[in-house]
Design an enzyme around this catalytic site. Structure first.
Site, mmCIF file in Angstrom:
data_model
loop_
_atom_site.group_PDB
_atom_site.id
_atom_site.type_symbol
_atom_site.label_atom_id
_atom_site.label_comp_id
_atom_site.label_asym_id
_atom_site.label_seq_id
_atom_site.Cartn_x
_atom_site.Cartn_y
_atom_site.Cartn_z
ATOM 1 N N LYS A 141 0.852 -1.195 0.000
ATOM 2 C CA LYS A 141 0.000 0.000 0.000
ATOM 3 C C LYS A 141 0.876 1.229 0.000
ATOM 4 C CE LYS A 141 -4.427 1.058 0.212
ATOM 5 N NZ LYS A 141 -5.581 0.291 -0.272
ATOM 6 N N GLY A 183 -20.358 7.387 3.139
ATOM 7 C CA GLY A 183 -19.260 7.616 2.195
ATOM 8 C C GLY A 183 -19.746 7.405 0.776
ATOM 9 N N GLY A 228 -18.461 7.989 -2.211
ATOM 10 C CA GLY A 228 -17.385 8.177 -3.183
ATOM 11 C C GLY A 228 -17.485 7.066 -4.215
ATOM 12 N N ASN A 229 -16.353 6.624 -4.748
ATOM 13 C CA ASN A 229 -16.376 5.567 -5.757
ATOM 14 C C ASN A 229 -17.069 4.311 -5.207
ATOM 15 O OD1 ASN A 229 -15.133 2.894 -6.638
ATOM 16 N ND2 ASN A 229 -14.565 4.174 -8.362
#
Ligand code: NAD
Length: 449
Positions: free
Chosen positions: A105, A245, A247-248
């Site tokens: 990551k 959330g 978002g995507n």
């Protein structure tokens, strides 16, 4: 509010799984420790001509099953412990969905909303220059995460190719073959730039496959109580969903669950949440909410029910209120540490589908487990993203272009297999799904260590 350290949370989760396994201390240490930790400070020229220094990280946790794989996060609060936790979870995730990759990551401590488009491009390219010697198609394959997009992957890939072609072929031009090999270093690229069809939607789509598989399993096991009619099963059209959330990941999970007939009744982003007035019958239309949000620049008052957005259709609430709504399925799809010891006791959902990484602290996890709430762990629920990233990597390596149908059907297969393996282990161990997921993954990792 007490903020859990995500890496400490990850180690607690590991600890619980290890109790069910017969591992050597060397194996345990290899699971606890990252193989390589890269910390970089790199300069970026800002639009006003000044030079600003940024902190970036790349953590390569475990490569026993294949090259490191994992996204790059741009966020003002990114720190090393967060990236270490995220890399560890990637190792577990890749093993659960049985793809031949390890965990990595990356992150850059930056608020991308404060940068111009040109500054964002220069920052993305500068980060890649700083980590270029440690990534590559067979070494470490980054992808998008919070605040990083296919466009950012394009800039990063271009920069990587530029650097490598200078090193590999300083005098002559790089061949198309060499170039296409270097392109494989990043996934989540735009479709016209080597990306895979279905990658953008993959995390949300994969999560919906996992949830539908869980609902089918719960219905299979369903035994009505004396005073309960037979049709009290968890039927899609009866189930309500709240998504934190938008978002995507949050948008696509809301869209796919809505397409599957579930009723999405509440949505939120970092600025606040919206909920329908009548939880018993109304449902938000995620597609319309998204276009309303884009048009207005905010989601507040985007109460889009059916085909209309009407100011009278709902109300604004806080993110804290969204988490404790009386819904059937709660989907945290924002950031870590949202469900904590403080609010877990108030959660009314029957199922928590963790689409974000690390949204539940270990303390909250215990409380939810005791309350009989099923938590579908992040390492399973959101593994659709890395699965399609792996499909992109494979398509690039073999110079193939899969149809969207093929990507989605392969994804469905992988997610259902992963769910089945975790569920079987959970029944076997009488544990939470998270511990079962870790046990499935660790067995597969240790086998290759
Ligand atoms: P994103 O940047 O597209 O969206 C994040 C959303 O969360 C934004 O709408 C933001 O406004 C909202 N948000 C931030 N803080 C919030 C808060 N306190 N309350 C409510 N909303 C808040 O990011 P994304 O790619 O959708 O990722 C979301 C989560 O999913 C992250 O945990 C990420 O690691 C995880 N994830 C993403 C992928 C992927 O393919 N993108 C894959 C696996 C896991």
């Amino acid at each position: 509010m007490h903020q859990s350290n995500p890496f400490e949370s990850a180690l607690i989760q590991l600890e619980k799984a290890i109790k069910h396994l017969n591992l050597t201390s060397a194996q345990i240490e290899r699971l606890r420790l990252a193989e390589k930790i890269i910390s970089v400070n790199f300069p970026v020229t800002m639009d006003d001509g000044t030079i600003q220094l940024f902190n970036g990280f790349r953590v390569q946790h475990n490569s026993a099953r294949g090259p490191y794989k994992g996204g790059i996060r741009f966020h003002p609060q990114v720190d090393m412990d967060e990236v270490k936790a995220l890399a560890f979870w990637m190792t577990i995730k890749c093993a659960i969905c049985d793809i031949p990759m390890g965990g990595g990551k990356g992150g850059v401590e930056v608020d991308p909303k404060k940068l111009s488009e040109n500054e964002l491009e220069r920052l993305s390219r500068a980060y890649v220059r700083a980590i270029a010697t440690d990534i590559g198609p067979d070494i470490d394959v980054p992808a998008p995460d919070v605040n990083t997009t296919p466009q950012i992957m394009r800039w990063m890939t271009e920069e990587y190719i530029k650097i490598k072609s200078k090193i590999q072929n300083p005098k002559s031009k790089i061949t198309e073959k060499e170039k296409s090999r270097l392109m494989v270093t990043f996934t989540g690229k735009p479709f016209d730039f080597g990306g895979s069809l279905g990658r953008n939607e993959a995390t949300g789509r994969g999560g919906s496959y996992v949830l539908l598989a869980l609902l089918a399993k719960l219905n299979e096991k369903f035994q009505p109580k004396a005073d309960q009619p037979l049709d009290e099963k968890m039927k899609n059209e009866k189930l309500t969903v709240a998504v934190q959330g938008f978002g995507n990941v949050g948008f696509y999970i809301a869209k796919f669950l809505s397409d599957a007939g579930l009723r999405v009744v509440a949505l939120s982003d970092s600025r606040g949440a919206i909920v329908v007035n009548n939880l018993k019958q109304d449902s938000l239309n995620p597609n319309l909410v998204l276009s309303c949000k884009k048009e207005k620049g905010t989601m507040s008052k985007c109460y889009c029910i059916g085909s209309v957005c009407d100011i009278k259709g709902g109300k604004s609430i806080s993110n804290d209120e969204l988490l404790v709504l009386p819904v059937d399925i709660l989907v945290p799809a924002a950031l870590e540490n949202q469900i904590t010891g403080e609010n877990a006791g108030k959660i009314k959902a029957k199922v928590v589908l963790e689409m974000a990484n690390g949204p539940t602290t270990p303390e909250a996890d215990e409380l939810l487990h005791k309350k009989g709430i099923i938590v579908v762990p992040d390492v399973l629920a959101n593994s659709g993203g890395v699965t399609v990233s792996y499909f992109e990597w494979m398509q690039n390596l073999k110079n193939e272009h899969w149809s969207e149908e093929k990507v989605n059907s392969q994804l469905k297969k992988k997610m259902e297999q992963a769910f089945a393996a975790v569920w079987k282990e959970k029944e076997n161990l009488h544990s939470s799904m998270r511990t079962a997921a870790y046990v499935v993954a660790i067995k597969r990792i240790v086998e290759k260590m």
